[in-house]
Scaffold this active site. Structure first.
Site, PDB file in Angstrom:
ATOM      1  N   ASP A   1      -7.479   3.395  -1.381  1.00 26.37           N
ATOM      2  CA  ASP A   1      -7.507   3.107   0.056  1.00 26.37           C
ATOM      3  C   ASP A   1      -8.935   2.948   0.548  1.00 26.37           C
ATOM      4  OD1 ASP A   1      -7.949   5.792  -0.516  1.00 26.37           O
ATOM      5  OD2 ASP A   1      -6.963   6.532   1.297  1.00 26.37           O
TER       6      ASP A   1
ATOM      7  N   ASP B   1       0.857  -1.188   0.000  1.00 26.15           N
ATOM      8  CA  ASP B   1       0.000   0.000   0.000  1.00 26.15           C
ATOM      9  C   ASP B   1       0.888   1.231   0.000  1.00 26.15           C
ATOM     10  OD1 ASP B   1      -2.211   1.783   0.347  1.00 26.15           O
ATOM     11  OD2 ASP B   1      -1.716   1.865   2.481  1.00 26.15           O
TER      12      ASP B   1
END
Length: 242
Positions: free
Chosen positions: A96, A6
């Site tokens: 996200d 991420d």
């Protein structure tokens, strides 16, 4: 094994999953990206698939990781999602927030779930008991508020977060801390109360880099889970593996 990556606004998060269980997690600055990936690949040679999510463009990083793994899913608006997406502008929904909604869908099925991600920005995301993502809100995060006061005024200093002893500040620094921290706590509690008034049996998840700073300050009952986003990415990797 699955590798989860991420790429956020500030740091890159890495997680290794084995049978839906996190066996390794760490963070790094962007300049260490490729060396971290190579190290993880050497430490966990059983990694077979990976997913990469980013708040920005991926061109160089994507090519680097694809050269290491044969099966890499780059999360995008074309990726399959398990929930019904009722966002009016789905092509603008952040990766996200897609991952957080996915985690809520799987971990709290048939539950009204509000996810608060306290990161560079604070995001509020709502998945209802019908498995539908309906949206939320975006607000400035903790450090962003301190930087805004410093950068957009002549005399206010740049401060680091501190404990607020009293909501009535008796110095300029104390007033700034109260404005940021007490203001954010009141904001989060107020938003939660708004959602509780509309949705019955609401589950509230607090996650993100600044979550531990706020978890004991909020009056509302919440569940803190710092790994919620990477869990959502792992679910998405499994969902898109075919």
């Amino acid at each position: 094994m699955n590798l989860i990556i991420d790429i956020g606004n500030t740091l890159i998060k890495y997680a290794v999953f084995e049978n839906a269980r996190i066996v390794h997690s760490e963070t790094s600055e962007s300049g260490l990206f490729l060396s971290k990936i190579k190290h993880l690949y050497q430490e966990y040679p059983s990694i077979r698939r990976a997913i990469i999510s980013s708040v920005g463009k991926l061109e160089n990083k994507e090519r680097d990781i694809v050269s290491l793994f044969s099966k890499v899913h780059v999360l995008s608006h074309n990726s399959k999602v398990p929930f019904k997406n009722s966002y009016a502008t789905p092509n603008t929904l952040g990766m996200d927030r897609i991952a957080l909604a996915t985690a809520a869908f799987y971990k709290y099925p048939r539950r009204n779930t509000l996810i608060i991600d306290a990161g560079s920005c604070i995001t509020y995301d709502m998945v209802n008991d019908a498995g539908e993502y309906i949206g939320g809100a975006i607000a400035p995060g903790l450090n962003m508020r301190y930087k805004a006061m410093h950068n957009q005024t002549e005399n206010l200093p740049l401060l680091e977060p501190e404990e607020v002893m009293d909501f009535i500040g008796n110095s300029t620094k104390a007033c700034m801390h109260s404005g940021v921290i007490n203001g954010m706590v009141q904001e989060m509690d107020g938003v939660i109360n708004q959602y509780r008034a509309r949705f019955q049996d609401l589950t509230v998840i607090l996650t993100g880099g600044d979550s531990q700073f706020f978890v004991k300050r909020l009056k509302n009952s919440i569940f803190a889970n710092s790994k919620f986003l990477v869990e959502g990415l792992n679910y998405l990797l499994e969902y898109n593996k075919s």
